[in-house]
Design a protein around this motif. Structure first.
Motif, PDB file in Angstrom:
ATOM      1  N   ASP A  50      -2.561  -2.967 -58.504  1.00 40.28           N
ATOM      2  CA  ASP A  50      -3.608  -2.019 -58.884  1.00 40.28           C
ATOM      3  C   ASP A  50      -4.466  -1.602 -57.691  1.00 40.28           C
ATOM      4  O   ASP A  50      -5.143  -0.570 -57.743  1.00 40.28           O
ATOM      5  CB  ASP A  50      -4.512  -2.619 -59.966  1.00 40.28           C
ATOM      6  CG  ASP A  50      -3.797  -2.749 -61.303  1.00 40.28           C
ATOM      7  OD1 ASP A  50      -2.806  -2.019 -61.503  1.00 40.28           O
ATOM      8  OD2 ASP A  50      -4.216  -3.580 -62.132  1.00 40.28           O
ATOM      9  N   ALA A  53      -3.243   1.768 -56.578  1.00 41.03           N
ATOM     10  CA  ALA A  53      -3.664   2.841 -57.479  1.00 41.03           C
ATOM     11  C   ALA A  53      -5.139   3.157 -57.287  1.00 41.03           C
ATOM     12  O   ALA A  53      -5.551   4.335 -57.265  1.00 41.03           O
ATOM     13  CB  ALA A  53      -3.394   2.443 -58.927  1.00 41.03           C
ATOM     14  N   SER A  54      -5.951   2.121 -57.096  1.00 40.64           N
ATOM     15  CA  SER A  54      -7.380   2.325 -56.868  1.00 40.64           C
ATOM     16  C   SER A  54      -7.627   3.063 -55.561  1.00 40.64           C
ATOM     17  O   SER A  54      -8.442   3.988 -55.494  1.00 40.64           O
ATOM     18  CB  SER A  54      -8.092   0.972 -56.853  1.00 40.64           C
ATOM     19  OG  SER A  54      -9.462   1.121 -56.526  1.00 40.64           O
ATOM     20  N   TRP A  56      -5.546   5.056 -53.974  1.00 41.60           N
ATOM     21  CA  TRP A  56      -5.011   6.424 -54.047  1.00 41.60           C
ATOM     22  C   TRP A  56      -5.955   7.350 -54.804  1.00 41.60           C
ATOM     23  O   TRP A  56      -6.204   8.478 -54.374  1.00 41.60           O
ATOM     24  CB  TRP A  56      -3.642   6.392 -54.712  1.00 41.60           C
ATOM     25  CG  TRP A  56      -2.930   7.711 -54.689  1.00 41.60           C
ATOM     26  CD1 TRP A  56      -2.976   8.694 -55.627  1.00 41.60           C
ATOM     27  CD2 TRP A  56      -2.078   8.192 -53.646  1.00 41.60           C
ATOM     28  NE1 TRP A  56      -2.201   9.765 -55.256  1.00 41.60           N
ATOM     29  CE2 TRP A  56      -1.637   9.488 -54.040  1.00 41.60           C
ATOM     30  CE3 TRP A  56      -1.636   7.672 -52.445  1.00 41.60           C
ATOM     31  CZ2 TRP A  56      -0.785  10.242 -53.254  1.00 41.60           C
ATOM     32  CZ3 TRP A  56      -0.784   8.428 -51.662  1.00 41.60           C
ATOM     33  CH2 TRP A  56      -0.365   9.694 -52.065  1.00 41.60           C
ATOM     34  N   THR A  57      -6.498   6.884 -55.916  1.00 39.33           N
ATOM     35  CA  THR A  57      -7.364   7.738 -56.727  1.00 39.33           C
ATOM     36  C   THR A  57      -8.760   7.881 -56.119  1.00 39.33           C
ATOM     37  O   THR A  57      -9.347   8.959 -56.139  1.00 39.33           O
ATOM     38  CB  THR A  57      -7.482   7.175 -58.141  1.00 39.33           C
ATOM     39  OG1 THR A  57      -7.939   5.809 -58.077  1.00 39.33           O
ATOM     40  CG2 THR A  57      -6.137   7.204 -58.849  1.00 39.33           C
ATOM     41  N   THR A  58      -9.296   6.792 -55.563  1.00 41.99           N
ATOM     42  CA  THR A  58     -10.643   6.835 -55.007  1.00 41.99           C
ATOM     43  C   THR A  58     -10.718   7.694 -53.762  1.00 41.99           C
ATOM     44  O   THR A  58     -11.681   8.440 -53.548  1.00 41.99           O
ATOM     45  CB  THR A  58     -11.144   5.409 -54.687  1.00 41.99           C
ATOM     46  OG1 THR A  58     -11.087   4.619 -55.874  1.00 41.99           O
ATOM     47  CG2 THR A  58     -12.563   5.440 -54.160  1.00 41.99           C
ATOM     48  N   SER A  59      -9.709   7.618 -52.926  1.00 42.26           N
ATOM     49  CA  SER A  59      -9.738   8.326 -51.642  1.00 42.26           C
ATOM     50  C   SER A  59      -9.267   9.772 -51.742  1.00 42.26           C
ATOM     51  O   SER A  59      -9.530  10.569 -50.842  1.00 42.26           O
ATOM     52  CB  SER A  59      -8.843   7.591 -50.643  1.00 42.26           C
ATOM     53  OG  SER A  59      -7.495   7.613 -51.092  1.00 42.26           O
ATOM     54  N   GLY A  60      -8.562  10.129 -52.814  1.00 47.13           N
ATOM     55  CA  GLY A  60      -7.977  11.459 -52.890  1.00 47.13           C
ATOM     56  C   GLY A  60      -6.831  11.649 -51.916  1.00 47.13           C
ATOM     57  O   GLY A  60      -6.654  12.723 -51.345  1.00 47.13           O
ATOM     58  N   GLY A  62      -3.792  12.051 -52.392  1.00 49.75           N
ATOM     59  CA  GLY A  62      -2.771  13.003 -52.793  1.00 49.75           C
ATOM     60  C   GLY A  62      -2.918  14.346 -52.098  1.00 49.75           C
ATOM     61  O   GLY A  62      -1.972  14.882 -51.516  1.00 49.75           O
ATOM     62  N   SER A 225     -11.772  17.930 -48.871  1.00 49.93           N
ATOM     63  CA  SER A 225     -10.490  18.380 -49.401  1.00 49.93           C
ATOM     64  C   SER A 225      -9.587  18.963 -48.323  1.00 49.93           C
ATOM     65  O   SER A 225      -8.383  19.104 -48.542  1.00 49.93           O
ATOM     66  CB  SER A 225     -10.715  19.419 -50.503  1.00 49.93           C
ATOM     67  OG  SER A 225     -11.360  20.574 -49.981  1.00 49.93           O
ATOM     68  N   GLY A 248      -8.608  -2.753 -52.427  1.00 51.67           N
ATOM     69  CA  GLY A 248      -8.300  -1.332 -52.377  1.00 51.67           C
ATOM     70  C   GLY A 248      -8.386  -0.773 -50.976  1.00 51.67           C
ATOM     71  O   GLY A 248      -7.616   0.112 -50.595  1.00 51.67           O
TER      72      GLY A 248
END
Length: 281
Positions: A50, A53-54, A56-60, A62, A225, A248
């Motif tokens: 996890d 996943a934490s 990847w989502t927290t830092s952006g 993608g 971004s 994370g």
């Protein structure tokens, strides 16, 4: 060349230390926050996926991953397209200004980018103002980053490829000229393919350097971004520091750093072959 035993020992110690750190970061990324502090050098009792996943989502990661791929690939490719012909001219020309240009290129290689941050920021501001107010009516700071990456990478790339082209036999270009080939045709059809190992090495080295670069990104691009992965990792550090999500944070380091380590392990020998291809004739 005989390397002293003390130097070899120091190099092996340095290599072992870096391998240890890479493995430690990877193992720590699979631990819980409590386990990181209670057993910092032990194996994870139960891998905590996890954390990735934490991170990847927290830092952006993608969106900025796409930024990194596009910015770095375009910058490295255009750098090679500009540097290779210039290096060929410097390697083959007998004009008096060539020696001065080679010296100037070597001096630029030794110039740290930190010393020209203020001029680069001013240039970025002027480029944006010209593009928005005069030329196009809009601008994207990622284009500015690409232009500056190209400009700051050209001296090293020209310096490296000049040595490679000097190592190629002049008889090939002379034979091509006797057959009626133009200098441009000789370069693209004969000399550039022969220097391909050095060209490939220069591309990979530029790619790795640009991929890991964060200072220029932080200075030149203000919008999160539009930034790249290293800058996103620094933001992740600030976020995880306050939330105490250390697992994370280490997972974010793995996401950013491990692909480059694997890439270097895959192409490392080719890089060395390319860098030494012009060392001897």
């Amino acid at each position: 060349m005989i390397v002293p035993k003390a130097t070899r020992l120091a190099l092996w110690v340095w290599v072992a230390f870096n391998i240890f750190m890479a493995l430690w970061v990877g193992l720590t990324s699979l631990k819980s926050d409590e386990e990181i502090f209670s057993s910092p050098f032990g194996l994870p009792s139960s891998p905590d996926w996890d954390n990735f996943a934490s991170a990847w989502t927290t830092s952006g990661f993608g969106g900025v991953t796409l930024n990194s791929i596009v910015v770095v690939s375009v910058s490295a490719a255009v750098t090679i397209l500009l540097a290779a012909p210039a290096a060929y001219v410097l390697a083959r020309s007998n004009r008096r200004w060539v020696s001065a240009m080679n010296t100037y290129t070597a001096l630029c290689v030794a110039l740290p980018v930190q010393t020209i941050l203020v001029p680069l920021f001013v240039a970025k501001t002027e480029i944006y103002r010209f593009a928005v107010e005069i030329a196009f009516g809009w601008w994207d700071d990622r284009i500015t980053l690409i232009l500056i990456y190209i400009g700051t990478s050209l001296p090293f790339t020209i310096f490296l490829l000049t040595a490679a082209f000097k190592g190629l036999p002049t008889s090939l270009s002379e034979a091509a000229a006797l057959d009626g080939a133009t200098p441009a045709r000789t370069f693209w059809s004969i000399m550039a393919p022969l220097a391909w190992p050095a060209v490939k090495s220069a591309f990979i080295l530029n790619f790795l350097n640009m991929w890991n670069e964060a200072l220029l990104v932080m200075v030149l691009i203000t919008s999160p971004s539009q930034q790249t992965l290293p800058a996103a990792l620094l933001r992740l550090y600030s976020t995880m520091q306050y939330t105490s999500n250390w697992g994370g944070l280490f997972a974010g380091m793995v996401i950013v750093v491990y692909p480059m380590i694997l890439l270097y392990l895959w192409v490392g020998r080719r890089i060395m072959e390319g860098m030494t291809s012009g060392a001897v004739k």
